[in-house]
Design a protein around this motif. Structure first.
Motif, short mmCIF file in Angstrom:
data_model
loop_
_atom_site.label_atom_id
_atom_site.label_comp_id
_atom_site.label_asym_id
_atom_site.label_seq_id
_atom_site.Cartn_x
_atom_site.Cartn_y
_atom_site.Cartn_z
N ALA A 64 -6.72 17.47 0.65
CA ALA A 64 -6.19 17.48 2.02
C ALA A 64 -5.65 16.11 2.44
O ALA A 64 -6.22 15.08 2.12
CB ALA A 64 -7.27 17.95 2.99
N TRP A 65 -4.56 16.16 3.18
CA TRP A 65 -3.92 14.95 3.73
C TRP A 65 -4.26 14.91 5.21
O TRP A 65 -3.58 15.51 6.04
CB TRP A 65 -2.42 15.03 3.48
CG TRP A 65 -1.62 13.95 4.13
CD1 TRP A 65 -2.05 12.75 4.59
CD2 TRP A 65 -0.21 13.99 4.38
NE1 TRP A 65 -1.01 12.02 5.12
CE2 TRP A 65 0.13 12.76 5.00
CE3 TRP A 65 0.79 14.94 4.13
CZ2 TRP A 65 1.44 12.48 5.39
CZ3 TRP A 65 2.09 14.65 4.52
CH2 TRP A 65 2.41 13.43 5.14
N VAL A 66 -5.35 14.25 5.55
CA VAL A 66 -5.85 14.29 6.93
C VAL A 66 -6.14 12.87 7.43
O VAL A 66 -6.13 11.90 6.68
CB VAL A 66 -7.15 15.13 7.03
CG1 VAL A 66 -6.89 16.57 6.67
CG2 VAL A 66 -8.27 14.55 6.16
N GLY A 67 -6.42 12.79 8.73
CA GLY A 67 -6.80 11.53 9.33
C GLY A 67 -5.66 10.53 9.35
O GLY A 67 -4.50 10.87 9.60
N GLU A 68 -5.98 9.27 9.04
CA GLU A 68 -5.01 8.18 9.12
C GLU A 68 -4.36 7.87 7.77
O GLU A 68 -3.61 6.90 7.66
CB GLU A 68 -5.71 6.91 9.63
CG GLU A 68 -6.35 7.07 11.01
CD GLU A 68 -5.33 7.43 12.07
OE1 GLU A 68 -4.22 6.86 12.05
OE2 GLU A 68 -5.64 8.30 12.91
N GLU A 69 -4.62 8.69 6.76
CA GLU A 69 -4.06 8.43 5.44
C GLU A 69 -2.55 8.64 5.46
O GLU A 69 -2.04 9.61 6.02
CB GLU A 69 -4.69 9.36 4.40
CG GLU A 69 -4.23 9.06 2.98
CD GLU A 69 -4.92 9.92 1.94
OE1 GLU A 69 -4.92 9.54 0.76
OE2 GLU A 69 -5.45 10.99 2.32
N SER A 70 -1.82 7.73 4.85
CA SER A 70 -0.36 7.87 4.76
C SER A 70 0.01 8.91 3.72
O SER A 70 -0.77 9.20 2.80
CB SER A 70 0.29 6.53 4.41
OG SER A 70 -0.01 6.18 3.06
N GLY A 71 1.22 9.46 3.84
CA GLY A 71 1.67 10.45 2.88
C GLY A 71 1.78 9.88 1.48
O GLY A 71 1.40 10.53 0.49
N LEU A 72 2.30 8.65 1.36
CA LEU A 72 2.44 8.03 0.04
C LEU A 72 1.07 7.79 -0.59
O LEU A 72 0.87 8.04 -1.78
CB LEU A 72 3.20 6.71 0.16
CG LEU A 72 3.38 5.92 -1.13
CD1 LEU A 72 4.10 6.75 -2.18
CD2 LEU A 72 4.13 4.61 -0.86
N HIS A 73 0.12 7.33 0.20
CA HIS A 73 -1.23 7.07 -0.32
C HIS A 73 -1.86 8.36 -0.81
O HIS A 73 -2.48 8.40 -1.88
CB HIS A 73 -2.09 6.43 0.77
CG HIS A 73 -3.44 5.98 0.29
ND1 HIS A 73 -4.50 6.85 0.15
CD2 HIS A 73 -3.88 4.76 -0.12
CE1 HIS A 73 -5.55 6.17 -0.29
NE2 HIS A 73 -5.20 4.91 -0.47
N ASN A 74 -1.71 9.45 -0.03
CA ASN A 74 -2.27 10.73 -0.43
C ASN A 74 -1.63 11.23 -1.73
O ASN A 74 -2.31 11.73 -2.61
CB ASN A 74 -2.10 11.76 0.67
CG ASN A 74 -2.68 13.11 0.31
OD1 ASN A 74 -2.01 13.97 -0.24
ND2 ASN A 74 -3.97 13.29 0.60
N ALA A 75 -0.29 11.08 -1.81
CA ALA A 75 0.41 11.51 -3.02
C ALA A 75 -0.09 10.76 -4.25
O ALA A 75 -0.33 11.35 -5.30
CB ALA A 75 1.91 11.32 -2.85
N MET A 76 -0.28 9.46 -4.11
CA MET A 76 -0.78 8.66 -5.23
C MET A 76 -2.20 9.07 -5.59
O MET A 76 -2.55 9.19 -6.76
CB MET A 76 -0.74 7.18 -4.86
CG MET A 76 0.67 6.63 -4.71
SD MET A 76 0.71 4.87 -4.28
CE MET A 76 0.05 4.15 -5.79
N ARG A 77 -3.03 9.30 -4.57
CA ARG A 77 -4.42 9.68 -4.82
C ARG A 77 -4.52 11.02 -5.53
O ARG A 77 -5.32 11.19 -6.47
CB ARG A 77 -5.17 9.70 -3.49
CG ARG A 77 -6.67 9.88 -3.60
CD ARG A 77 -7.35 9.58 -2.28
NE ARG A 77 -6.88 10.41 -1.20
CZ ARG A 77 -7.32 11.65 -0.95
NH1 ARG A 77 -8.23 12.19 -1.74
NH2 ARG A 77 -6.86 12.34 0.07
#
Length: 301
Positions: free
Chosen positions: A217-230
């Motif tokens: 899940a891509w939630v909270g304050e996480e950026s889209g790029l950071h989530n994609a990398m994770r």
């Protein structure tokens, strides 16, 4: 032996949980060395796919309309990032408005790969490298939730996408959640159905990442790029089941609020059945849809 294996699984889960919660707080979670290797390999695989399918897409468009290559690209990209898709039910092929819960940017890759649908997605997704451009190829309608002056323009864009793609998907929660929650539906996202275009059906869709939903899940304050990398740095693959529920005619419901309520009722029932437990309150404040968890104060109307 079994206890040692269980302890190892628990430590791994605790590690993932700590990283996920840190990311949701907006902290940069560094990738491990092997994580960087996975991320780079998956990125290279996507680029290779781009080099093959994008020229074929533009060449196809010289001679005909309705290129299949964006759908194929998104389908294989979902596979590369780790999604192993299973479809339950039968998606309608044309004149359909899919209404779905929303967990990740992977939702768009997988649903487009399964049905070729166009999307309504938040503007932030357009800024994610590669992914935003890909979704644009598939006629994604990017909207700013706070841009109330542009509602009429967005409705017209939706009508054009429905005419061109035969199907459009909306995520009426207005944001992503964690797979264990379901926010109030914003009926403004269904304004194109009030009044309904002739012959158009509504089909609720449930996306289920199983035990991996909170990690993906891509939630909270996480950026889209950071989530994609994770997500692209994680080990192995993850199952994603798309439940295409029974379609219904929007004509049988009085206005967009009734249509939204009907779709949400069906989606919630399937989510509860999948989880085996009641849904829980979403833990994050979502200003774009004026939602606050009960612990943070009453939700706005």
């Amino acid at each position: 032996m079994a206890s040692a294996s269980t302890a190892k699984a628990e430590r791994r889960l605790a590690k993932y949980t700590a990283r996920r919660l840190a990311a949701a707080r907006g902290e940069k979670v560094p990738l491990s060395a092997i994580g960087w290797v996975r991320f780079i390999l998956r990125t290279l695989a996507i680029l290779a796919l781009l080099l093959v399918l994008v020229p074929l897409h533009y060449l196809y468009r010289v001679f005909a309309y309705g290129s299949p290559f964006p759908m194929l690209f998104l389908r294989y990209t979902a596979w590369i990032v780790g999604a192993r898709l299973k479809v339950v039910g039968t998606p309608l092929r044309r004149d359909v408005f899919f209404v779905a819960n929303h967990i990740s940017w992977v939702d768009i890759l997988s649903m487009a790969g399964a049905s070729g649908t166009a999307f309504v997605a938040k503007q932030e997704l357009a800024e994610v490298p590669v992914i935003g451009w890909l979704c644009g190829l598939n006629r994604t309608v990017f909207v700013k939730r706070e841009n109330r002056m542009g509602v009429a323009e967005q409705i017209n864009a939706l009508k054009e996408a429905l005419a061109d793609n035969w199907s459009v998907t909306v995520f009426p929660e207005g944001t992503v959640t964690d797979g264990h929650s379901l926010l109030p539906f914003k009926s403004s996202m269904l304004s194109v159905l009030d009044p309904p275009p002739p012959g158009v059906m509504v089909q609720p869709v449930v996306l289920d990442y199983g035990e991996n939903s909170e990690e993906i899940a891509w939630v909270g304050e996480e950026s889209g790029l950071h989530n994609a990398m994770r997500v692209m740095a994680r080990k192995g693959s993850f199952p994603l089941t798309l439940y295409y529920l029974e379609p219904f005619s929007p004509v049988e419901h009085r206005g967009r609020k009734a249509i939204a309520a009907k779709a949400r009722e069906e989606i919630e029932a399937q989510l509860v059945a999948n989880l085996g437990t009641p849904l829980r309150d979403f833990a994050h404040v979502v200003e774009a849809v004026r939602y606050r968890p009960k612990t943070a104060g009453p939700a706005a109307d």
